[in-house]
Design an enzyme around this catalytic site. Structure first.
Site, PDB file in Angstrom:
ATOM      1  CG  HIS A   1     101.270  61.761  36.610  1.00  0.00           C
ATOM      2  ND1 HIS A   1     100.194  61.928  37.453  1.00  0.00           N
ATOM      3  CD2 HIS A   1     102.156  62.739  36.949  1.00  0.00           C
ATOM      4  CE1 HIS A   1     100.425  62.942  38.282  1.00  0.00           C
ATOM      5  NE2 HIS A   1     101.599  63.467  37.980  1.00  0.00           N
TER       6      HIS A   1
ATOM      7  CE  LYS B   1     103.372  67.735  48.586  1.00  0.00           C
ATOM      8  NZ  LYS B   1     103.633  67.297  47.210  1.00  0.00           N
TER       9      LYS B   1
ATOM     10  NE  ARG C   1     102.842  69.931  35.127  1.00  0.00           N
ATOM     11  CZ  ARG C   1     102.417  69.754  36.360  1.00  0.00           C
ATOM     12  NH1 ARG C   1     101.170  69.427  36.568  1.00  0.00           N
ATOM     13  NH2 ARG C   1     103.234  69.923  37.377  1.00  0.00           N
TER      14      ARG C   1
ATOM     15  CB  SER D   1      97.320  65.418  41.042  1.00  0.00           C
ATOM     16  OG  SER D   1      98.088  64.478  40.337  1.00  0.00           O
TER      17      SER D   1
HETATM   18  P1  ADP Z   1     105.186  66.293  42.502  1.00  0.00           P
HETATM   19  O1  ADP Z   1     104.409  66.366  43.780  1.00  0.00           O
HETATM   20  O2  ADP Z   1     106.605  65.808  42.633  1.00  0.00           O
HETATM   21  O3  ADP Z   1     105.057  67.517  41.613  1.00  0.00           O
HETATM   22  P2  ADP Z   1     103.478  65.024  40.629  1.00  0.00           P
HETATM   23  O4  ADP Z   1     102.781  63.730  40.869  1.00  0.00           O
HETATM   24  O5  ADP Z   1     102.604  66.221  40.505  1.00  0.00           O
HETATM   25  O6  ADP Z   1     104.511  65.108  41.773  1.00  0.00           O
HETATM   26  O7  ADP Z   1     104.387  64.945  39.325  1.00  0.00           O
HETATM   27  C1  ADP Z   1     105.385  63.999  39.137  1.00  0.00           C
HETATM   28  C2  ADP Z   1     106.141  64.330  37.862  1.00  0.00           C
HETATM   29  O8  ADP Z   1     105.245  64.312  36.750  1.00  0.00           O
HETATM   30  C3  ADP Z   1     106.796  65.703  37.830  1.00  0.00           C
HETATM   31  O9  ADP Z   1     108.005  65.605  37.083  1.00  0.00           O
HETATM   32  C4  ADP Z   1     105.802  66.553  37.094  1.00  0.00           C
HETATM   33  O10 ADP Z   1     106.386  67.683  36.471  1.00  0.00           O
HETATM   34  C5  ADP Z   1     105.309  65.553  36.061  1.00  0.00           C
HETATM   35  N1  ADP Z   1     103.965  65.870  35.571  1.00  0.00           N
HETATM   36  C6  ADP Z   1     102.882  66.196  36.307  1.00  0.00           C
HETATM   37  N2  ADP Z   1     101.814  66.427  35.520  1.00  0.00           N
HETATM   38  C7  ADP Z   1     102.243  66.251  34.239  1.00  0.00           C
HETATM   39  C8  ADP Z   1     101.617  66.376  32.946  1.00  0.00           C
HETATM   40  N3  ADP Z   1     100.334  66.744  32.814  1.00  0.00           N
HETATM   41  N4  ADP Z   1     102.364  66.108  31.843  1.00  0.00           N
HETATM   42  C9  ADP Z   1     103.662  65.763  31.976  1.00  0.00           C
HETATM   43  N5  ADP Z   1     104.327  65.640  33.154  1.00  0.00           N
HETATM   44  C10 ADP Z   1     103.627  65.890  34.269  1.00  0.00           C
END
Ligand code: ADP
Length: 172
Positions: free
Chosen positions: A19, A43, A92, A130
Site C-alpha cells: 500500500h 467485516k 498484484r 494485509s
Molecule cells: P480491499 O479490502 O479494498 O482489497 P486493501 O486494503 O486490501 O483493500 O487494498 C486496497 C488497494 O491496495 C487495492 O487496490 C489493492 O489491490 C491494493 N493493494 C493491496 N496490496 C497491495 C500490494 N501488495 N501492492 C500493490 N497494491 C496493493
C-alpha cells in the site's frame, strides 16, 4: 488548471509496504491523493478505523499532498466528496485484475465522471496482503517482529504485535 485529485480506498487493516508503495507513487502522479479507509460493518477488522487512520497518517507524515480519511458507504461517494477525478487502485496478480475490472465497471456506471487508474504492484511487494501479515503476526509471535519488517512499515510492527498478543493455550 484544476488540481488533479485522486482517491485511494481500501481496508488497510493494516497498511502494508505494498500500500505504501502505491501511495508514494500516486503522490507523484497527482496534485493531491486522499486515502480512504473504508468502514465496512460486515467485516471484523483487527484495527479499528481510527487506529488505521493514525498509523497511515504516521507513515505518510512526510508527504504533504497525501491525507488520510475514514469513510463508510460507497467508494464512488467518498471519491466524489473528496472532489477526486480519479480512483487509484493497485493490482498484484491476474486474479486481482479480474476482480478490479468488475469493480471498475460497476463504479463507472455509478459515477461515469470518475476514472479508475491502476498501478502495478512492485514485484518485491506483489505477494503482500494485509491478511498474510495478520497470519504471520499471529502464528510467529516474538520471532515475527523481524520478519514483519519485510511486509509492513516500521510504525505498524509494535501496534500489530500488541494486537495479536494473547497467551498460548491448548496442549495440542
Ligand atoms: P480491499 O479490502 O479494498 O482489497 P486493501 O486494503 O486490501 O483493500 O487494498 C486496497 C488497494 O491496495 C487495492 O487496490 C489493492 O489491490 C491494493 N493493494 C493491496 N496490496 C497491495 C500490494 N501488495 N501492492 C500493490 N497494491 C496493493
Amino acid at each position: 488548471m484544476a488540481a488533479r485529485v485522486a482517491a485511494y480506498a481500501g481496508s488497510f487493516d493494516p497498511v502494508t509496504l505494498g500500500h505504501e508503495d502505491i501511495v508514494r507513487r500516486g503522490a507523484k502522479l497527482f496534485d493531491r491523493l486522499i486515502v480512504g479507509i473504508g468502514i465496512n460493518p460486515d467485516k471484523h477488522p483487527l484495527f479499528a478505523a481510527d487506529e488505521r487512520q493514525t498509523l497511515m497518517r504516521q507513515v505518510f507524515a512526510d508527504l504533504p499532498n497525501v491525507s488520510v480519511e475514514c469513510f463508510s458507504g460507497l467508494t464512488v461517494d467518498f471519491a466524489r466528496e473528496a472532489e477526486a477525478s480519479v480512483m487509484l487502485r493497485g493490482v498484484r496478480t491476474v486474479s486481482d485484475i479480474e476482480a478490479e475490472f468488475t469493480m471498475a465497471l460497476a463504479n463507472h456506471s455509478l459515477a461515469p465522471e470518475l476514472e479508475t487508474v491502476f498501478l502495478m504492484a512492485a514485484d518485491r511487494y506483489s505477494h503482500i496482503s494485509s491478511t498474510l501479515i495478520k497470519q504471520i503476526a499471529q502464528m510467529g509471535r516474538e520471532a515475527s517482529r523481524d520478519q514483519l519488517k519485510q511486509f509492513v512499515p516500521a510504525a505498524v510492527i509494535e501496534p500489530l504485535m500488541t494486537k495479536v498478543q494473547r497467551p498460548l493455550s491448548g496442549t495440542c
